[in-house]
Design an enzyme around this catalytic site. Structure first.
Site, short mmCIF file in Angstrom:
data_model
loop_
_atom_site.label_atom_id
_atom_site.label_comp_id
_atom_site.label_asym_id
_atom_site.label_seq_id
_atom_site.Cartn_x
_atom_site.Cartn_y
_atom_site.Cartn_z
N ARG A 236 -50.46 -21.10 -60.16
CA ARG A 236 -51.14 -21.01 -58.87
C ARG A 236 -51.75 -22.38 -58.56
NH1 ARG A 236 -48.44 -17.34 -58.66
NH2 ARG A 236 -48.86 -15.17 -58.06
N GLU A 265 -48.78 -22.83 -47.96
CA GLU A 265 -47.33 -22.59 -47.99
C GLU A 265 -46.90 -21.92 -46.70
OE1 GLU A 265 -46.26 -20.46 -51.52
OE2 GLU A 265 -47.10 -21.96 -52.87
N HIS A 284 -41.94 -22.89 -54.12
CA HIS A 284 -42.40 -21.62 -54.69
C HIS A 284 -41.24 -20.66 -54.92
CE1 HIS A 284 -46.17 -18.85 -55.04
NE2 HIS A 284 -45.32 -18.68 -56.04
#
Length: 317
Positions: A236, A265, A284
């Protein structure tokens, strides 16, 4: 009932599972593009009783729940989602369910980033494709190097095992890690976070984001690392202080970073992490594998069916 599936970037939500079990009771509409603000999102899904979200791509906070009066069921892929306010959902009588995935995508991507950094794959590939210099870098050997793991849960343990197969010395640290657990994984328990950072050639983060882990790696911690060391984060983003990381990468405090997670994001087009030459970054995609997606969306259908039958399963909170 109407069901919205959000952030289906790859346009596979309806093909990764058999939706026929709920097709006669649910009208599904899929959104492929990310909604940039709450106004647009609320307008698009305000008539839906069911919403399906992919991991933490779109946060669901109290202000959003207030704007979705018809919402009865929120399904998130994964069995944990820090971007969903479970208390706010419960106050409004909204059931939140999770799903399980499959595969070892994050473990595998962690090693893709480590290997890509160690062998300068981006630079060499760009030179080859662009007709540049033939062989311009010297790779870093993994054998004999030290791999430091911040976190030794399921993913961390798998990363450790692969590091050992490469002939690396593996150590681990986390606030709750015990000597017995480290020994069971065949790794050395670092005396402290500081000792792990100072001694490692590659530092890989595998911690759950929480009050104790948020900002765990800042300017001081990055300053403890070797100037030849690499930081990898597939966990994270807020575990690492972003500004401190950018400064360390620009100033040569560390050799480079492999990143798959970001505080915003999609990552803004002008973000320096997109252009720094010593960053190997992916959008991601650690969990984005066929096995995980099939598990996620099969779980989504099962959660919806169970809810419609009056017996919700995998309820979070």
């Amino acid at each position: 009932m109407k069901c919205a599936v959000l952030d289906d970037y790859q346009q596979v939500a309806l093909s990764m599972a058999d939706w026929s079990a709920v097709a006669d009771r649910v009208e599904v509409k899929v959104f492929h593009d990310h909604f940039g603000n709450e106004d647009e999102l609320a307008a698009a899904i305000g008539d839906c009783e069911i919403v399906v979200i992919m991991r933490e791509r779109t946060p669901f906070r109290g202000t959003l729940f207030e704007r979705l009066p018809r919402l009865k069921l929120l399904v998130t892929t994964g069995m944990r989602n820090a971007s969903v306010d479970l208390a706010a959902a419960a106050e409004r009588g909204i059931v939140v369910c999770g799903t399980r995935g499959g595969g070892e995508g994050t473990t595998e991507l962690t090693w893709a980033l480590i290997l890509g950094l160690a062998r300068r794959l981006v630079q060499e590939n760009e030179a080859l494709r662009g007709g540049g210099q033939w062989q311009s870098t010297i790779g870093v050997d993994l054998i004999g190097k030290r791999l430091g793991l911040l976190g030794l849960g399921h993913i961390g343990s798998n990363v450790a095992r692969i590091g050992q197969a490469f002939g690396m010395e593996v150590a681990a640290w986390s606030p709750n890690l015990t000597a017995d657990k480290a020994e069971a994984a065949g790794v050395r328990l670092a005396a402290s976070k500081e000792e792990l950072l100072e001694s490692s050639d590659f530092v890989s983060i595998h911690l759950v984001l929480g009050d104790r882990s948020r900002g765990l790696i800042g300017a001081r911690e990055l300053g403890l690392m070797k100037p030849t060391a690499y930081l990898i984060n597939t966990s994270r983003a807020p575990i690492v202080d972003r500004e401190a990381l950018v400064a360390a990468l620009r100033g040569g405090t560390i050799a480079g970073a492999g990143l798959d997670v970001f505080e915003t994001e999609p990552l803004p087009a002008d973000d320096p992490l997109r252009s720094l030459p010593n960053v190997l970054a992916t959008p991601h995609v650690g969990y984005v594998t066929e096995a995980a997606y099939r598990g996620f969306f099969r779980g989504v259908v099962a959660d919806i069916e169970a809810f419609l039958n009056g017996s919700p399963v995998n309820v979070l909170g």
